[in-house]
Scaffold this motif. Structure first.
Motif, PDB file in Angstrom:
ATOM      1  N   ILE A   2       0.827  -1.209   0.000  1.00 39.14           N
ATOM      2  CA  ILE A   2       0.000   0.000   0.000  1.00 39.14           C
ATOM      3  C   ILE A   2       0.865   1.264   0.000  1.00 39.14           C
ATOM      4  N   TYR A   5       1.590   2.554  -3.511  1.00 39.56           N
ATOM      5  CA  TYR A   5       0.507   3.341  -4.097  1.00 39.56           C
ATOM      6  C   TYR A   5       0.420   4.718  -3.437  1.00 39.56           C
ATOM      7  N   LEU A  31       3.633  -2.610 -10.359  1.00 39.15           N
ATOM      8  CA  LEU A  31       2.310  -2.391  -9.775  1.00 39.15           C
ATOM      9  C   LEU A  31       1.241  -2.523 -10.859  1.00 39.15           C
ATOM     10  N   SER A  32       0.019  -2.711 -10.438  1.00 36.97           N
ATOM     11  CA  SER A  32      -1.104  -2.834 -11.365  1.00 36.97           C
ATOM     12  C   SER A  32      -1.281  -1.540 -12.158  1.00 36.97           C
ATOM     13  N   ALA A  34      -3.777  -0.377 -13.816  1.00 37.65           N
ATOM     14  CA  ALA A  34      -5.070   0.272 -13.552  1.00 37.65           C
ATOM     15  C   ALA A  34      -5.035   1.038 -12.233  1.00 37.65           C
ATOM     16  N   TRP A  35      -4.504   0.412 -11.176  1.00 37.92           N
ATOM     17  CA  TRP A  35      -4.453   1.091  -9.879  1.00 37.92           C
ATOM     18  C   TRP A  35      -3.446   2.234  -9.876  1.00 37.92           C
ATOM     19  N   VAL A  36      -2.373   2.081 -10.606  1.00 42.55           N
ATOM     20  CA  VAL A  36      -1.399   3.180 -10.724  1.00 42.55           C
ATOM     21  C   VAL A  36      -2.058   4.378 -11.400  1.00 42.55           C
ATOM     22  N   ILE A  38      -5.317   5.116 -11.652  1.00 44.76           N
ATOM     23  CA  ILE A  38      -6.364   5.690 -10.796  1.00 44.76           C
ATOM     24  C   ILE A  38      -5.742   6.509  -9.665  1.00 44.76           C
ATOM     25  N   THR A  39      -4.746   5.943  -9.012  1.00 41.58           N
ATOM     26  CA  THR A  39      -4.097   6.628  -7.884  1.00 41.58           C
ATOM     27  C   THR A  39      -3.413   7.909  -8.329  1.00 41.58           C
ATOM     28  N   THR A 131      -3.363  10.556 -18.403  1.00 40.72           N
ATOM     29  CA  THR A 131      -3.238   9.392 -17.523  1.00 40.72           C
ATOM     30  C   THR A 131      -3.427   8.111 -18.327  1.00 40.72           C
TER      31      THR A 131
END
Length: 147
Positions: A2, A5, A31-32, A34-36, A38-39, A131
């Motif tokens: 975590i 992120y 890291l993922s 998609a999550w990168v 979004i974050t 992004t």
């Protein structure tokens, strides 16, 4: 995991690091994607929104001060602002992330007379598009080299 992120979020929120740097780094770290994305989007957008809101409060104070002194905007200034709002903000917003940074682009747009609403809309479009571009291109490029 975590904390990685959290670093992406903080990096995206800091001017000059922003999404152009942290998204590729986060994906290369493994890291993922998609999550990168979004974050990073949320981190960058949050600080840009804070800048827009804060600038608007400064502008209100400045306009009240100018009115108290009896100064009115000239016709030339009003016309320049209309032209800027119609053509200038989209270009500045869309090129800002790769040329000068999102925070500086928002600040310049507001300084030149763009409204809070227009600046917010164009910055959301710009940051969202970049992004996706940085994230997808990095993920595809990274997959290309690992395959």
């Amino acid at each position: 995991m975590i904390y990685e992120y959290a670093l992406i979020f903080l990096g995206a929120a800091i001017p000059w690091f922003e999404i152009a740097l942290v998204i590729p780094l986060g994906i290369v770290w493994g890291l993922s994607p998609a999550w990168v994305m979004i974050t990073a989007f949320v981190g960058n957008m949050l600080t840009v929104l804070l800048l827009i809101v804060g600038f608007d409060k400064f502008r209100i104070w400045y306009d009240k001060r100018r009115e108290a002194k009896g100064k009115e905007p000239s016709k030339k200034n009003e016309r320049a602002v209309r032209i800027w709002n119609k053509y200038g903000l989209p270009g500045l917003s869309l090129l800002g992330p790769i040329l000068i940074g999102t925070h500086i682009a928002a600040f310049i747009g507001m300084t030149l007379g763009a409204t809070k609403r227009n600046t917010t809309v164009w910055m959301v479009i710009s940051i969202g598009a970049w992004t996706l571009a940085f994230g997808i291109l990095t993920a595809l490029g990274f997959d290309f080299f690992t395959a």
